[in-house]
Write an enzyme that holds these catalytic residues in place. Structure first.
Site, PDB file in Angstrom:
ATOM      1  CB  THR A 178      -1.034  -0.169   1.211  1.00 47.93           C
ATOM      2  OG1 THR A 178      -0.167   0.125   2.372  1.00 47.93           O
ATOM      3  CG2 THR A 178      -1.919  -1.091   1.226  1.00 47.93           C
ATOM      4  CE  LYS A 224       0.711  -3.444   2.869  1.00 47.46           C
ATOM      5  NZ  LYS A 224       0.516  -2.376   3.950  1.00 47.46           N
ATOM      6  CB  THR A 251       3.736  -7.208   9.268  1.00 47.81           C
ATOM      7  OG1 THR A 251       3.546  -6.873   8.082  1.00 47.81           O
ATOM      8  CG2 THR A 251       3.373  -8.688   9.324  1.00 47.81           C
ATOM      9  CD  GLU A 256       1.621   4.822   6.418  1.00 46.76           C
ATOM     10  OE1 GLU A 256       0.970   4.691   5.774  1.00 46.76           O
ATOM     11  OE2 GLU A 256       1.543   5.524   7.703  1.00 46.76           O
ATOM     12  CG  ASN A 303      -0.401   8.162   8.459  1.00 51.44           C
ATOM     13  OD1 ASN A 303      -1.195   7.259   7.787  1.00 51.44           O
ATOM     14  ND2 ASN A 303       0.705   8.136   8.782  1.00 51.44           N
ATOM     15  CB  THR A 309      -7.744  12.958  -0.121  1.00 48.82           C
ATOM     16  OG1 THR A 309      -6.461  13.516   0.741  1.00 48.82           O
ATOM     17  CG2 THR A 309      -8.822  13.057   0.773  1.00 48.82           C
TER      18      THR A 309
END
Lengths: 409, 409
Positions: free
Chosen positions: B159, B185, B196, B282, B404, B409
């Site tokens: 992702t 992932k 995870t 992230e 985040n 969007t």
């Protein structure tokens, strides 16, 4: 949007730690870490024979002032507090403990009190020793400048806070009006289980000691312990409540008919301070209020609400004004409290976004708009019981990362 | 700086989910959420009669595929996996569950298998329904493109991950060489208690089912559950381990003399994947490894290490390359595990910064320099016992907030 408690007075002249009768305070700049900013505060009840209560951090690591203050509250009649910002006096070994005792002794000597009448507190960076010569000079200057204004004290306890946090409330006890005032500092390293780093609450009510302690414990659990900025519980967290009886009321105990009113006033002051801490979280642009209703106990409701305000993903979404309700539900899911997700109704402000296990069709822009202001409210209604709880937090921003990537330098 | 496990092969042609004999995989783009990126993966053991084990999220909220996969592992001989990215099929109610069963049935029909031989998995945004027509087309295309390359599958499950995560290991079992391969992932919503979001591990060893399950449980606790990116535990977290016996070994049980070697290989593969997840958190710029030694139990050591890698204040300091050891000690202090802070020795890389309850004099620039690379190691030595544990995380960056604040969007 938020419930404002009508009994809280916001009159600049009367809020804060000197709002209650018989309390004096001072805040001076003695150069603990930075030049030219107030960094040493002193609080004194002119009335002797005070009772005091304290709640401290649950962190295994406890800053040096904490045992000193705990001992004073246990054995003495604490009526004064000396506190510095800039250096936390935490992880400072034997010398740190000696410095904390010396701060206590210096303040006691200058004020003409017994050592056990003085509580000590510190906040700031860890692992550095206090400059005791400056602290000593600061204490002398503070004693000389004690006054009925609490604003200097409120400034002196700040670190990365952007503003002072003061509150007060008044209630009737028998034929007397008693006042509760308070001041707090927060900002970073803020998390349930002693949320705020420092809070000092004063009242002119006369209150029996054990009742005072249980009131402080309960109010802390419902206010400061419902705030999270970043999930980090500090080694310095302390909330101290001093009552001096200057209101002239018959001493209150937990059994007094007016006790709930007094306890409500303490909780109202602490709730306002807790919300101010959340609103002024490091880098925060929004105060976030999460209300969980219909839980099977207040503890369960609080755990669910705190998980949501503590979720970095939810906090980042709030900053981005994205009504990402999935992150709310997800955080509730890992709160450690069982519940039926199918029975949850979720609201962003007035917009219902989830019910019966599925998204409720809504205009995304409308839900996002509920995040546009500086106060955000999310409500989760469960079908587990009758209990509810509220928790407060803030958004996660670039500025939080910036502040904490360079706090020491 | 990190210990590289010598038995892990990093040969591009042989790592990943098809490294073990008899496994085929595919990854296709079917437009679940975005055009033109792989978002549907299929994994198949050509050998029938596989055994499988699964560990899933502890979140109360469980995504729709989870019960479907749990049921398949419990009742069938799972030998295939169909997985999509883009939409998590979580918080999607009855229709979501029907969609998960339908994904299973479609894949089974195309592959000519029983439904109970197919596990199902999803990852992506919550609260949206799967486009089942595209999923169906994707499954057909994937079945037609199955091959011995696992790279398309590794891509299809991503992702916000920035790169694929694959590993493999080989060990001797009796006179056979058995291979363990895996893919994972991660990225956001990553936290201990199923760390995870997705991990798929394959082996050509023949292994008895109960032993396989306990091996997966134990290895998960020591690897994926030692990773935290942001403290958010997802409703989709799944690690699945399939053994197909293609290596031709006498079936292993927990009592086999070679079982520790096999278990070590599984753990090595999962450890490498776990570290890759942390490294690719992230917005992360650094892999952080925290080692706690001298604890009274492995659980205590793990709790302490995980508290440190999970602390936003520590993570932000790592990003700022500030060797703020006070935040390490502070996080250990609220880990919920008692220990004597005076007995702790702290190291940033080779630099000792704290011992005997006090800072150890050191050049701050030298300690900060240990944070300059893309791998950071912090070691805490306690005086409580003999146990140790390692946890992995990453720094907290502006980019995490950015990702985040605008993921949907």
């Amino acid at each position: 949007m938020m419930n404002k408690n009508p009994e809280i007075g916001i009159k600049p002249a009367t809020i804060g730690v000197t709002a209650a009768a018989g309390f004096l305070a001072a805040g001076v700049a003695c150069g603990v870490r930075y030049e030219g900013r107030r960094d040493l505060g002193l609080l004194l009840s002119e009335e002797p024979g005070c009772t005091a209560a304290v709640v401290q951090t649950t962190n295994v690591l406890k800053a040096a002032p904490l045992p000193v203050t705990k001992e004073a509250v246990a054995t003495g009649n604490v009526r004064a507090v000396v506190v510095n910002s800039g250096i936390a006096n935490a992880a400072t070994g034997r010398r740190g403990l000696e410095d904390a005792y010396r701060m206590q002794a210096l303040a006691a000597a200058e004020l003409g009190l017994e050592k056990e009448e003085v509580a000590v507190s510190s906040t700031g960076v860890m692992g550095e020793h206090l400059p005791m010569d400056r602290i000593e000079a600061g204490i002398k200057e503070a004693v000389a400048s004690l006054s009925e204004s609490g604003s200097g004290f409120a400034e002196a306890i700040l670190t990365t806070d952007t503003r002072t946090k003061e509150a007060s409330a008044r209630v009737q006890v028998g034929d007397k009006t008693v006042t509760v005032g308070g001041v707090a500092k927060g900002s970073g390293m803020i998390h349930p289980n002693m949320a705020t780093m420092l809070g000092f609450i004063t009242t002119d009510a006369a209150v029996e000691k054990e009742s005072l302690q249980s009131t402080l414990r309960r109010a802390t659990d419902r206010t400061f312990n419902r705030v999270t900025v970043d999930g980090d519980t500090s080694p310095n967290d302390t909330v101290l409540l001093i009552s001096n009886g200057a209101a002239g009321n018959t001493p209150l105990t937990a059994e007094s008919p007016d006790y709930p009113a007094f306890e409500g006033a303490v909780e109202a002051v602490m709730r306002q301070l807790a919300k101010e801490i959340a609103r002024d979280g490091e880098g925060a642009t929004k105060l976030v209020e999460v209300i969980v209703e219909g839980a099977k106990s207040e503890e369960a409701a609080a755990a669910l609400a705190k998980a949501v305000v503590g979720s970095p993903l939810f906090k980042a979404a709030v900053y981005g004004e994205d009504a990402n309700w999935g992150r709310v539900l997800n955080a509730m899911g890992y709160a450690g409290t069982p519940f039926d997700p199918e029975g949850v109704e979720l609201y962003f402000g007035p917009i219902k976004v989830f019910a019966n296990g599925e998204p409720v069709p809504h205009r995304e822009a409308e839900a996002n708009a509920t995040l546009a202001g500086d106060e955000v409210q999310v409500v989760a209604r469960l079908k587990e019981g009758e209990a509810s709880a509220t928790a407060w937090g803030c958004d996660l921003t670039y500025e939080y990362v910036k502040i904490n990537g360079s706090y020491r330098t």
